[in-house]
Design an enzyme around this catalytic site. Structure first.
Site, short mmCIF file in Angstrom:
data_model
loop_
_atom_site.label_atom_id
_atom_site.label_comp_id
_atom_site.label_asym_id
_atom_site.label_seq_id
_atom_site.Cartn_x
_atom_site.Cartn_y
_atom_site.Cartn_z
N ARG A 18 5.79 53.70 -13.60
CA ARG A 18 5.19 52.89 -14.73
C ARG A 18 5.03 51.44 -14.05
O ARG A 18 4.48 50.50 -14.81
CB ARG A 18 6.50 52.62 -15.72
CG ARG A 18 6.87 53.85 -16.48
CD ARG A 18 8.18 53.60 -17.38
NE ARG A 18 9.33 53.27 -16.18
CZ ARG A 18 10.35 52.50 -16.57
NH1 ARG A 18 10.57 51.65 -17.65
NH2 ARG A 18 11.13 52.47 -15.82
N ASP A 55 -7.82 17.94 2.40
CA ASP A 55 -7.08 18.71 3.54
C ASP A 55 -8.21 18.63 4.71
O ASP A 55 -7.64 18.62 5.86
CB ASP A 55 -7.22 20.08 3.02
CG ASP A 55 -6.14 20.56 1.89
OD1 ASP A 55 -5.03 19.58 1.85
OD2 ASP A 55 -6.26 21.32 1.20
N ASP A 92 7.74 24.31 -11.48
CA ASP A 92 7.20 25.53 -10.95
C ASP A 92 5.60 25.16 -11.06
O ASP A 92 5.23 24.72 -11.95
CB ASP A 92 7.40 26.77 -12.10
CG ASP A 92 8.68 27.46 -11.92
OD1 ASP A 92 9.45 27.09 -10.89
OD2 ASP A 92 9.06 28.43 -12.56
N HIS A 106 0.44 20.47 3.21
CA HIS A 106 1.19 19.46 2.36
C HIS A 106 2.62 18.95 2.62
O HIS A 106 3.17 19.64 2.80
CB HIS A 106 0.56 19.50 0.84
CG HIS A 106 -0.73 19.81 0.75
ND1 HIS A 106 -1.18 20.71 -0.26
CD2 HIS A 106 -2.17 19.55 1.28
CE1 HIS A 106 -2.46 20.94 -0.22
NE2 HIS A 106 -2.93 19.96 0.55
N TYR A 155 5.12 28.70 -6.85
CA TYR A 155 5.90 28.02 -6.11
C TYR A 155 6.97 27.28 -7.08
O TYR A 155 6.45 26.55 -7.88
CB TYR A 155 5.52 27.52 -4.78
CG TYR A 155 4.56 26.30 -4.85
CD1 TYR A 155 5.10 25.05 -4.78
CD2 TYR A 155 3.47 26.63 -5.33
CE1 TYR A 155 4.15 23.98 -4.96
CE2 TYR A 155 2.37 25.60 -5.43
CZ TYR A 155 2.77 24.17 -5.24
OH TYR A 155 1.84 23.23 -5.28
N HIS A 183 3.46 22.41 4.56
CA HIS A 183 3.33 23.60 4.00
C HIS A 183 2.07 23.93 3.67
O HIS A 183 1.23 22.99 3.25
CB HIS A 183 4.00 23.90 2.86
CG HIS A 183 3.85 25.25 2.02
ND1 HIS A 183 2.92 25.35 1.15
CD2 HIS A 183 4.10 26.39 2.43
CE1 HIS A 183 2.92 26.44 0.89
NE2 HIS A 183 3.78 27.32 1.69
N LYS A 226 10.31 23.86 -0.95
CA LYS A 226 9.36 25.18 -1.97
C LYS A 226 9.85 26.53 -1.57
O LYS A 226 10.13 27.07 -0.61
CB LYS A 226 7.86 25.02 -1.36
CG LYS A 226 7.47 23.42 -1.92
CD LYS A 226 6.05 23.33 -1.15
CE LYS A 226 5.49 21.91 -1.48
NZ LYS A 226 3.96 21.93 -0.90
N GLU A 275 2.13 11.85 -1.39
CA GLU A 275 1.65 13.08 -0.66
C GLU A 275 0.95 12.63 0.69
O GLU A 275 0.41 11.64 0.49
CB GLU A 275 0.51 13.77 -1.87
CG GLU A 275 0.10 14.93 -1.05
CD GLU A 275 -0.72 15.86 -2.06
OE1 GLU A 275 -0.65 17.13 -2.04
OE2 GLU A 275 -1.40 15.10 -2.92
#
Length: 182
Positions: free
Chosen positions: A23, A169, A47, A61, A130, A117, A70, A141
């Site tokens: 299943r 990035d 989340d 980041h 995450y 990360h 995380k 950041e």
């Protein structure tokens, strides 16, 4: 749940117990008591869910203030996930670890605060979930350059191809120019 401490012992690969039959399957991806028994006494506040296509590289980041731990996993597709130690006082400062995370292997990676990360998408698409231990703070950041030769990350990018990058990035800073943790 099995835990494997990687070459940087604070970064852990987690393998949940999967119950499956014709299943489908069931697994428990988060249980505070189970994680605490494994030495990961964590409190998550947010989340996040992202979807990316093949060849996308997100990262590397981190947040200098409100540094986020995380717990990451993939629920569709496959990624190569990377954590880089940015704690100047750490014996593993400037080193990285990576792991293949996929919907089929169900593995998760714990990336503690003080690490950058990122991930590279290997499948046609990937959905990445995450949990974070602190809230997103845009002003805090930072972005470490994904291909900094001083890091030597062995990204599984096919020869002759370039990753698809967000502008932030592509403009990441090398480790030698980054704001770092104590």
């Amino acid at each position: 749940m099995e835990i494997e401490r990687l070459a940087i012992p604070e970064v852990c690969l987690l393998r949940p117990r999967v119950f499956g039959d014709e299943r489908g399957f069931f697994l428990e991806s988060w249980n505070r008591r189970t994680f605490a028994r494994m030495g990961l006494d964590l409190d998550f506040v947010q989340d996040n869910h992202s979807r990316s296509q093949r060849g996308v590289l997100r990262g590397l980041h981190y947040q200098l203030q409100q540094s986020q731990g995380k717990l990451v996993r993939v629920v569709e597709g496959e990624v190569f996930d990377v954590a880089v130690d940015l704690r100047r006082s750490s014996p593993t400062f400037g080193r990285w670890v990576g792991a293949m995370l996929s919907a089929s292997n169900h593995q998760m990676l714990w990336v503690p605060p003080g690490f950058a990360h990122g991930f590279y998408v290997l499948s046609a698409n990937a959905q990445f979930l995450y949990k974070t231990t602190d809230y997103y703070l845009p002003s805090a950041e930072r972005c470490l350059l994904w291909n900094d030769p001083d890091l030597g990350i062995d990204w599984p990018i096919p020869a002759g191809e370039s990753p698809l990058l967000a502008a932030k990035d592509a403009a990441g800073l090398p480790l030698s120019a980054c704001d770092l943790f104590p």
